[in-house]
Design a protein around this motif. Sequence first.
Motif, PDB file in Angstrom:
ATOM      1  N   LYS A 121       0.827  -1.214   0.000  1.00  0.00           N
ATOM      2  CA  LYS A 121       0.000   0.000   0.000  1.00  0.00           C
ATOM      3  C   LYS A 121       0.860   1.263   0.000  1.00  0.00           C
ATOM      4  CE  LYS A 121      -2.303  -0.736   3.808  1.00  0.00           C
ATOM      5  NZ  LYS A 121      -1.784  -2.054   4.213  1.00  0.00           N
ATOM      6  N   THR A 122       1.893   1.277   0.853  1.00  0.00           N
ATOM      7  CA  THR A 122       2.709   2.493   0.957  1.00  0.00           C
ATOM      8  C   THR A 122       3.471   2.733  -0.344  1.00  0.00           C
ATOM      9  OG1 THR A 122       2.941   2.139   3.336  1.00  0.00           O
ATOM     10  CG2 THR A 122       4.483   3.670   2.328  1.00  0.00           C
ATOM     11  N   VAL A 123       4.009   1.660  -0.919  1.00  0.00           N
ATOM     12  CA  VAL A 123       4.737   1.781  -2.193  1.00  0.00           C
ATOM     13  C   VAL A 123       3.808   2.337  -3.272  1.00  0.00           C
ATOM     14  CG1 VAL A 123       5.774   0.403  -4.050  1.00  0.00           C
ATOM     15  CG2 VAL A 123       6.491   0.043  -1.679  1.00  0.00           C
TER      16      VAL A 123
ATOM     17  N   MET B 290      -1.705  11.146   3.087  1.00  0.00           N
ATOM     18  CA  MET B 290      -2.111  11.152   4.490  1.00  0.00           C
ATOM     19  C   MET B 290      -2.182   9.707   4.975  1.00  0.00           C
ATOM     20  SD  MET B 290      -5.620  12.614   6.217  1.00  0.00           S
ATOM     21  CE  MET B 290      -5.711  12.787   8.008  1.00  0.00           C
ATOM     22  N   LYS B 291      -1.705   9.505   6.177  1.00  0.00           N
ATOM     23  CA  LYS B 291      -1.838   8.211   6.852  1.00  0.00           C
ATOM     24  C   LYS B 291      -2.547   8.533   8.165  1.00  0.00           C
ATOM     25  CE  LYS B 291      -0.485   3.846   7.889  1.00  0.00           C
ATOM     26  NZ  LYS B 291      -0.573   2.625   7.070  1.00  0.00           N
ATOM     27  N   PRO B 292      -3.859   8.473   8.181  1.00  0.00           N
ATOM     28  CA  PRO B 292      -4.595   8.990   9.347  1.00  0.00           C
ATOM     29  C   PRO B 292      -4.201   8.318  10.654  1.00  0.00           C
ATOM     30  CG  PRO B 292      -6.098   8.367   7.566  1.00  0.00           C
ATOM     31  CD  PRO B 292      -4.739   7.919   7.154  1.00  0.00           C
TER      32      PRO B 292
ATOM     33  N   LEU C 263       6.839   5.636   9.845  1.00  0.00           N
ATOM     34  CA  LEU C 263       7.612   5.441   8.609  1.00  0.00           C
ATOM     35  C   LEU C 263       6.740   5.549   7.349  1.00  0.00           C
ATOM     36  CD1 LEU C 263      10.043   2.594   9.756  1.00  0.00           C
ATOM     37  CD2 LEU C 263      10.429   5.082   9.734  1.00  0.00           C
ATOM     38  N   ASP C 264       5.505   5.037   7.422  1.00  0.00           N
ATOM     39  CA  ASP C 264       4.618   5.171   6.251  1.00  0.00           C
ATOM     40  C   ASP C 264       4.343   6.648   5.978  1.00  0.00           C
ATOM     41  OD1 ASP C 264       4.516   2.434   6.235  1.00  0.00           O
ATOM     42  OD2 ASP C 264       2.327   2.289   6.278  1.00  0.00           O
ATOM     43  N   ALA C 265       3.968   7.364   7.036  1.00  0.00           N
ATOM     44  CA  ALA C 265       3.630   8.784   6.883  1.00  0.00           C
ATOM     45  C   ALA C 265       4.838   9.577   6.377  1.00  0.00           C
ATOM     46  CB  ALA C 265       3.143   9.351   8.215  1.00  0.00           C
TER      47      ALA C 265
ATOM     48  N   VAL D 131      -4.920   8.769   0.625  1.00  0.00           N
ATOM     49  CA  VAL D 131      -4.985   8.452   2.052  1.00  0.00           C
ATOM     50  C   VAL D 131      -4.764   6.948   2.226  1.00  0.00           C
ATOM     51  CG1 VAL D 131      -6.455   8.504   4.116  1.00  0.00           C
ATOM     52  CG2 VAL D 131      -6.572  10.379   2.442  1.00  0.00           C
ATOM     53  N   GLU D 132      -3.730   6.599   2.973  1.00  0.00           N
ATOM     54  CA  GLU D 132      -3.419   5.169   3.160  1.00  0.00           C
ATOM     55  C   GLU D 132      -4.037   4.658   4.454  1.00  0.00           C
ATOM     56  OE1 GLU D 132       0.766   3.979   3.367  1.00  0.00           O
ATOM     57  OE2 GLU D 132       0.133   1.985   4.039  1.00  0.00           O
ATOM     58  N   GLY D 133      -4.830   3.582   4.330  1.00  0.00           N
ATOM     59  CA  GLY D 133      -5.394   2.941   5.508  1.00  0.00           C
ATOM     60  C   GLY D 133      -4.343   2.126   6.242  1.00  0.00           C
TER      61      GLY D 133
END
Length: 230
Positions: free
Chosen positions: A19-21, A40-42, A53-55, A114-116
Amino acid sequence: MSAPTRGVFVTGTDTGVGKTVVTCALIAGLRARGVGAAGMKPIETGVGADGPLDALALRAAAGDADPLDEVCPQQFALPAAPTVAAKAEGRRVDLAAIDAAHARLLARHDWLAVEGAGGMLVPAAEGLTMVDLADRLGLPLLLVARARLGTINHTRLSLEVARTRGKRVIGVVISHADGVVSPADAANLEALRDDAGFRVMGEIPPLDRIGPSISDHLDIDGIFAASSAS
Ligand SMILES: Nc1ncnc2c1ncn2[C@@H]1O[C@H](COP(=O)(O)OP(=O)(O)O)[C@@H](O)[C@H]1O
Ligand SMILES: [Mg+2]
């Protein structure tokens, strides 16, 4: 009713699927086309001394200009589902903080990826799953699916959940996050691609087999157009 969409909610059939990639590549690809896209990574869990790290990766893909507490308003240390990680700290997931950060980012950018966290039915907050959070933010779903064995079932389960909740899925991105697939997995993948129930919006090969431009493996224009359609 959902608000007009200006972005997508990137979800996955599982955690660790890419997902992040995919989200970073989407942001970079849109920015290269002149769209003011950001990420955004809520809610991020498993946040250690190095930060979320994702954000951080999403923020970097958008040029590193956004405050980290807007890109990632809810951070928890335990690498667990958000409600579980929050409880471990005697906290609850603060949806008002997410709404406020989302509004601030939208005021500054044209479009948000926006990444869950985890997959669609992961508990995001009390009584709220990840797919509910996507709905709350008014965003359609982009589903990232593994290339490996098990993906037909996981992909169909995810699409079924979206369908029963009336959530729009703009498409599926197939991710080779587990490296080169076996001939059996390749045959499975062929069956998944032939599934008429969704649109394949990209396929990310193993990263060590492609050049630096991961965005070239995504249908950036198709995703952007579908995200804007009602
Ligand atoms: N196409 C790919 N090829 C090789 N490794 C990948 C690929 N996509 C993701 N990865 C790696 O797999 C791991 C999980 O990917 P990530 O994007 O962080 O997944 P998620 O956000 O779904 O948890 C990371 O180490 C990432 O670099
Ligand atoms: Mg991630």
